[in-house]
Design an enzyme around this catalytic site. Structure first.
Site, PDB file in Angstrom:
ATOM      1  N   PHE A   1      52.391  40.532  30.345  1.00  0.00           N
ATOM      2  CA  PHE A   1      51.664  39.584  31.196  1.00  0.00           C
ATOM      3  C   PHE A   1      50.746  38.742  30.304  1.00  0.00           C
ATOM      4  CE2 PHE A   1      48.507  38.388  34.424  1.00  0.00           C
ATOM      5  CZ  PHE A   1      49.297  38.183  35.539  1.00  0.00           C
TER       6      PHE A   1
ATOM      7  N   ASP B   1      49.070  48.890  30.361  1.00  0.00           N
ATOM      8  CA  ASP B   1      48.654  48.149  31.544  1.00  0.00           C
ATOM      9  C   ASP B   1      49.565  48.612  32.679  1.00  0.00           C
ATOM     10  OD1 ASP B   1      48.194  46.314  33.576  1.00  0.00           O
ATOM     11  OD2 ASP B   1      47.824  44.659  32.190  1.00  0.00           O
TER      12      ASP B   1
ATOM     13  N   TYR C   1      44.655  45.844  43.487  1.00  0.00           N
ATOM     14  CA  TYR C   1      45.007  44.983  44.628  1.00  0.00           C
ATOM     15  C   TYR C   1      46.513  44.819  44.812  1.00  0.00           C
ATOM     16  CZ  TYR C   1      44.851  41.537  40.773  1.00  0.00           C
ATOM     17  OH  TYR C   1      45.028  40.881  39.580  1.00  0.00           O
ATOM     18  N   LYS C   2      47.311  45.420  43.920  1.00  0.00           N
ATOM     19  CA  LYS C   2      48.776  45.307  44.055  1.00  0.00           C
ATOM     20  C   LYS C   2      49.277  46.490  44.883  1.00  0.00           C
ATOM     21  CE  LYS C   2      49.039  42.283  40.087  1.00  0.00           C
ATOM     22  NZ  LYS C   2      49.201  42.136  38.643  1.00  0.00           N
TER      23      LYS C   2
ATOM     24  N   ARG D   1      61.085  36.929  42.866  1.00  0.00           N
ATOM     25  CA  ARG D   1      60.754  38.357  42.771  1.00  0.00           C
ATOM     26  C   ARG D   1      60.629  38.961  44.167  1.00  0.00           C
ATOM     27  NH1 ARG D   1      55.453  39.571  39.400  1.00  0.00           N
ATOM     28  NH2 ARG D   1      54.634  38.394  41.162  1.00  0.00           N
TER      29      ARG D   1
END
Ligand SMILES: *Cc1c(COP(=O)(O)O)cnc(C)c1O
Length: 426
Positions: free
Chosen positions: A128, A207, A232-233, A386
């Site tokens: 990322f 990560d 938050y995912k 996605r």
């Protein structure tokens, strides 16, 4: 297989799904909206909705400052202890604070200081961007001797184990990898990498943003040194909820936070003029947390712990495999190509499909003009759609409906009615 037959299979899989009832724990505004973006922002748990009104009304509104002792001050560590079983860590190894980017900075900085004399950081080209930006910034700060070595990818989907291992040498201070790649969902096999890194004297910082809450992670079992990740995912903590960080027990006394804020002091309310790092994981706190966001994290963690991460991972694989079988029978003739690993053991909980018209197909899914079904995946440049499968609330029937919609959109050229101009957030 006809589409009627596959629909019957989807309904049967839902009926037999032991996690099916967890869907009712989430706020679902409309049954005709299929939400496949839980890997970017998880749905709202119903308990969180009630909890937040209580936090606002009673804790902030009535109890005011007294809420710090009653409800808020210990929350960062309590939430860390609830994240620990989800990522295969132990009590006292995880804490909730700051953002993933900031935590990565703190832990990578601490690791580089500790690894005096070693000057390479290893990562990969699928990582990322924020992770790479933070590392590039650290190199600027630490000086020209330091370098960032990126493992390459042959197919832009996976990183070969030999490729990443060949980058890790005796000069490697730190290996920073996303366990699950944000675009392709490629997932590393941890045991081989940590073993090799440790043999070379390197530390491993993971990560877990696209992994935590969706796949089983065994940090302790695989001897992982450090980790960070979003709440938050797949952890459903709410937009902008603070992130978590993990430091292996025996490293906690050896590493130091580069940002010595008062929340990381041994006794913040003694207001001593000199910083004394708190014992254990607490020293990695910085300052006052965003309390509303922090408090919103707990119900999502409770649901995951109740369902069990092993069961969640199992259903994630079932959902993805079902999706892939439908893609193969219904979409492979329509220009779609798989942008994720086929082996479920090397994949997180989302699937990327590539298509030359990916952006417009995505728009047609999200803003249908001729269907009552709205599907929300997301788009990642240059040509990836996605599809995030969140086992706690994604159903097999939704997966089936999604593939029907994609087939319609391409066969009827519905996407041609949409603009390819990108929005601010895709
Ligand atoms: C989502 C994500 C982030 C986001 O970091 P923030 O600091 O919360 O903006 C970082 N790393 C990975 C791998 C991600 O998937």
């Amino acid at each position: 297989m006809t589409t009627n037959q596959s629909k019957t299979i989807a309904e049967k899989l839902d009926k037999e799904d032991p996690l099916y009832h967890f869907r009712k724990r989430f706020y679902i505004d409309s049954e005709s909206t299929i939400y496949l973006d839980g890997n970017s922002l998880g749905r709202l748990p119903l308990k969180t909705k009630a909890l937040i009104s209580d936090v606002v009304e009673n804790q902030w509104g009535r109890e005011l400052i007294e809420s710090w002792n009653r409800h808020w001050y210990q929350k960062a560590i309590q939430l860390g202890d609830k994240i620990a079983p989800i990522i295969g860590a132990t009590t006292g190894e995880v804490i909730v604070t700051d953002s993933t980017s900031l935590n990565l900075y703190k832990l990578a900085h601490a690791a580089l200081k500790y690894q005096k004399g070693k000057t390479t950081i290893v990562s990969d080209v699928l990582n990322f961007p924020t992770d790479l930006y933070i590392l590039q910034g650290l190199i600027r700060e630490f000086g020209a001797k330091y370098t960032l070595e990126l493992a390459g990818s042959n197919d832009n989907i996976s990183i070969e184990t030999d490729e990443i291992k060949s980058k890790i040498t005796e000069n490697t201070a730190l290996v920073v990898l996303s366990l699950v790649a944000f675009k392709s969902a490629f997932m590393y096999q941890l045991d081989e990498i940590t073993e090799h890194a440790h043999k070379m004297g390197a530390l491993v910082l993971l990560d877990l943003s696209h992994a935590a809450g969706a796949v089983e992670i065994k940090l302790n079992q695989n001897n992982v040194d450090l980790a960070v990740g979003c709440t938050y995912k797949y952890l459903n903590g709410g937009p902008g909820s603070p992130a978590f960080l993990f430091v292996r027990h025996d490293l906690q006394e050896k590493l130091h936070s580069p940002i010595q804020g008062w929340f990381g002091d041994a006794q913040p309310f003694e207001f001593d003029l000199n910083y004394r790092p708190a014992p254990g994981i607490r020293k990695f706190l910085t300052g006052t947390p965003p309390v509303l966001n922090l408090m919103a994290i707990e119900p999502g963690l409770d649901i995951i712990n109740e369902a069990g991460i092993k069961n969640i991972h199992k259903k994630s694989i079932q959902l993805s495999d079902f999706f892939l079988s439908l893609v193969e029978s219904q979409l492979s003739q329509l220009g779609f190509e798989l942008g994720s690993p086929t082996n479920p053991g090397k994949r997180g909980s989302h699937i990327a499909l590539k298509h030359p018209e990916a952006y417009r197909i995505c728009q047609a899914l999200i803003q249908p003009k001729s269907s009552s079904i709205k599907v929300i995946p997301d788009f990642r440049e240059p040509d990836n759609i996605r599809f995030g499968f969140t086992p706690l609330y994604t159903t097999f029937t939704e997966v089936w409906q999604t593939v029907q919609r994609m087939q319609e959109i391409v066969e009827n050229s519905e996407f041609e009615e949409y603009s390819a101009k990108r929005s601010d957030v895709t």
